[in-house]
Enzyme design. Structure first.
Site, mmCIF file in Angstrom:
data_model
loop_
_atom_site.group_PDB
_atom_site.id
_atom_site.type_symbol
_atom_site.label_atom_id
_atom_site.label_comp_id
_atom_site.label_asym_id
_atom_site.label_seq_id
_atom_site.Cartn_x
_atom_site.Cartn_y
_atom_site.Cartn_z
ATOM 1 N N ASP A 145 -17.239 10.887 1.479
ATOM 2 C CA ASP A 145 -17.191 11.062 2.188
ATOM 3 C C ASP A 145 -17.947 11.135 2.643
ATOM 4 O O ASP A 145 -18.958 12.590 2.685
ATOM 5 C CB ASP A 145 -15.575 10.784 3.033
ATOM 6 C CG ASP A 145 -16.008 9.222 4.003
ATOM 7 O OD1 ASP A 145 -17.477 9.564 4.837
ATOM 8 O OD2 ASP A 145 -15.056 9.643 5.135
ATOM 9 N N ASP B 292 -8.694 3.887 -0.259
ATOM 10 C CA ASP B 292 -8.282 5.585 0.041
ATOM 11 C C ASP B 292 -7.139 5.541 1.164
ATOM 12 O O ASP B 292 -7.648 4.167 2.151
ATOM 13 C CB ASP B 292 -9.566 6.607 -0.110
ATOM 14 C CG ASP B 292 -9.687 6.322 1.125
ATOM 15 O OD1 ASP B 292 -10.815 5.314 1.488
ATOM 16 O OD2 ASP B 292 -9.713 7.159 2.314
ATOM 17 N N CYS C 227 12.425 3.805 -10.315
ATOM 18 C CA CYS C 227 11.084 4.866 -9.931
ATOM 19 C C CYS C 227 10.691 5.943 -11.259
ATOM 20 O O CYS C 227 11.645 6.206 -10.792
ATOM 21 C CB CYS C 227 10.868 5.244 -8.259
ATOM 22 S SG CYS C 227 9.123 6.150 -8.255
ATOM 23 N N CYS D 208 8.825 8.261 -11.130
ATOM 24 C CA CYS D 208 8.500 9.645 -10.256
ATOM 25 C C CYS D 208 9.137 11.082 -10.508
ATOM 26 O O CYS D 208 10.394 10.904 -11.071
ATOM 27 C CB CYS D 208 7.771 9.462 -9.056
ATOM 28 S SG CYS D 208 9.724 9.754 -7.666
ATOM 29 N N CYS E 185 11.853 11.627 -7.915
ATOM 30 C CA CYS E 185 13.060 10.191 -8.520
ATOM 31 C C CYS E 185 14.077 10.818 -9.429
ATOM 32 O O CYS E 185 15.663 10.118 -9.753
ATOM 33 C CB CYS E 185 12.903 8.432 -8.536
ATOM 34 S SG CYS E 185 12.339 8.398 -6.411
ATOM 35 N N HIS F 263 6.551 11.386 -4.518
ATOM 36 C CA HIS F 263 6.811 9.797 -4.763
ATOM 37 C C HIS F 263 6.125 8.785 -4.260
ATOM 38 O O HIS F 263 6.065 7.824 -4.954
ATOM 39 C CB HIS F 263 8.635 9.821 -4.270
ATOM 40 C CG HIS F 263 9.273 7.947 -3.825
ATOM 41 N ND1 HIS F 263 9.071 7.179 -4.881
ATOM 42 C CD2 HIS F 263 8.666 7.436 -3.129
ATOM 43 C CE1 HIS F 263 9.480 6.191 -4.346
ATOM 44 N NE2 HIS F 263 9.334 6.210 -3.412
#
Ligand SMILES: [Zn+2]
Length: 380
Positions: free
Chosen positions: A90, A263, A301, A303, A306, A332
């Site tokens: 940015d 983003d 999920c 991840c 999880c 997560h």
């Protein structure tokens, strides 16, 4: 540089591939935010393992701390933070206008006081591009004037004029090898300003175009309108990036409006308050209801959190202030955003995006704030 692979039949959703010096990014893409050179609480290995393609760094923050001498001495931002994949930086415009105490807006930039120690600094198109060149980001953003959504029409017009002048100046600055530079469209929800700003930026021929002036506190209907007013004037063959957005449900809706890149700090920011994103909306893992809930944060999920931990355990960690709790919620939430984008790309590819979008919206319960904004817009 950008290859448009497919456009959806029933919406403006697009499937694309963006080539950068540090690798190819499949779009639509969610970019994790590493403002200070770190995606909060997550390390590069786990980010890569969960499918992160590209992260963000910030000119304003990194140039103040640790300072450019340190980052240059290590050979750029990728090496300093040990991130081998693409980085978008940015320009610092948003932070100068939102964090710093502005002393004076001048022809070629802004004189301001640091939000940390009050020291007097100057950032303009030249400075922002020079810093991003030294950082060596794959995608640099132009230095823009991002006014609050409550600005008067006169202030909004002045911000657009300044943004355009500064964009032209940024365009002339030297860049790092292979670095792409994106222009930023401002103009609030003013259709005339959005169109004029987009058209003038397209004439300057940037490598991509961002929709700025969103995620500045405006209600959801205004945000969607600002995106629609801008998208109509952006060339199909260049990537489009909606800055600072949004919730998972908003991302799906923005993809349907022709946006390729996103983003947002939400996944890691809300994790620190104990909030988890799911397909049914966000839930507070700290709530008493999860005290003896031995299911994962979200069934199905994939991840790490999880696959290994229960809601009851994570709730316990959060309540006693263990770092692992907020780390696992960050894992997560970030994976959830990335996975939604993976599913969106697959759905556009096989022609089922309209069904995916409808089901996603049906299942997702928005926050009270979003619901109230929608109701207010419907009444008008
Ligand atoms: Zn999970």
């Amino acid at each position: 540089m950008f290859e448009l692979l497919k456009t959806d039949d029933r919406s403006k959703a697009r499937l694309g591939r963006l080539s950068t010096p540090h690798g190819v990014v499949d779009t639509p893409v969610f970019m994790s935010v590493g403002t200070q050179g770190s995606v909060k609480a997550l390390d590069p290995r786990e980010l890569r393992e969960m499918g992160t393609q590209i992260i963000l760094g910030n000119t304003y923050h990194l140039s103040i701390r640790p300072g450019m001498e340190i980052i240059e001495a290590t050979g750029g931002l990728h090496r300093f933070i040990n991130w081998p994949a693409p980085i978008l930086t940015d320009s610092g415009g948003f932070q100068v206008f939102s964090l710093a105490t502005i002393r004076k807006i001048q022809e070629h930039g802004v004189e301001f006081r640091s939000h940390l120690d009050g020291s007097l600094l100057f950032l303009g198109p030249r400075e922002a591009m020079a810093i991003q060149r030294k950082l060596g980001s794959d995608i640099a953003m132009v230095f823009d004037d991002c006014p609050p959504h409550t600005s008067t029409p006169r202030e909004m017009r002045a911000a657009v004029e300044r943004t355009l002048r500064w964009a032209a100046e940024c365009r002339e600055q030297p860049r790092a090898e292979g670095q792409l530079v994106f222009g930023i469209v401002q103009g609030g929800t003013d259709a005339v300003l959005r169109e004029a700003c987009a058209r003038r930026l397209v004439e300057l021929q940037f490598d991509g175009y961002a929709i700025g002036g969103v995620s500045v506190g405006e209600p959801e209907p205004e945000m969607l309108r600002a995106v629609e007013l801008t998208e109509a004037f952006l060339p199909a063959e260049k990537p489009r990036y909606a800055m600072g957005l949004g919730t998972p449900a908003q991302l799906v809706e923005l993809v349907a409006r022709g946006v390729d890149m996103f983003d947002c700090v939400l996944p890691t920011r809300v994790a620190r308050n104990g909030t988890a994103f799911t397909r049914k909306g966000s839930i507070s893992i700290k709530a008493g209801a999860y005290k003896s809930d031995f299911r994962p944060i979200e069934e199905g999920c994939d991840c790490f959190a999880c696959r290994h931990f229960t809601r009851a355990y994570l709730r316990h960690l959060l309540n006693v202030g263990e770092i692992l709790g907020l780390r696992m919620l960050s894992v997560h939430n970030t994976r959830m955003f990335l996975r939604v984008m993976e599913e969106v790309r697959a759905a556009i590819a096989d022609g089922s995006f309209a069904d995916y979008r409808r089901e996603f919206a049906q299942n997702y319960v928005p926050t009270q704030k979003v619901l109230l904004a929608r109701a207010a817009a419907a009444d008008r």
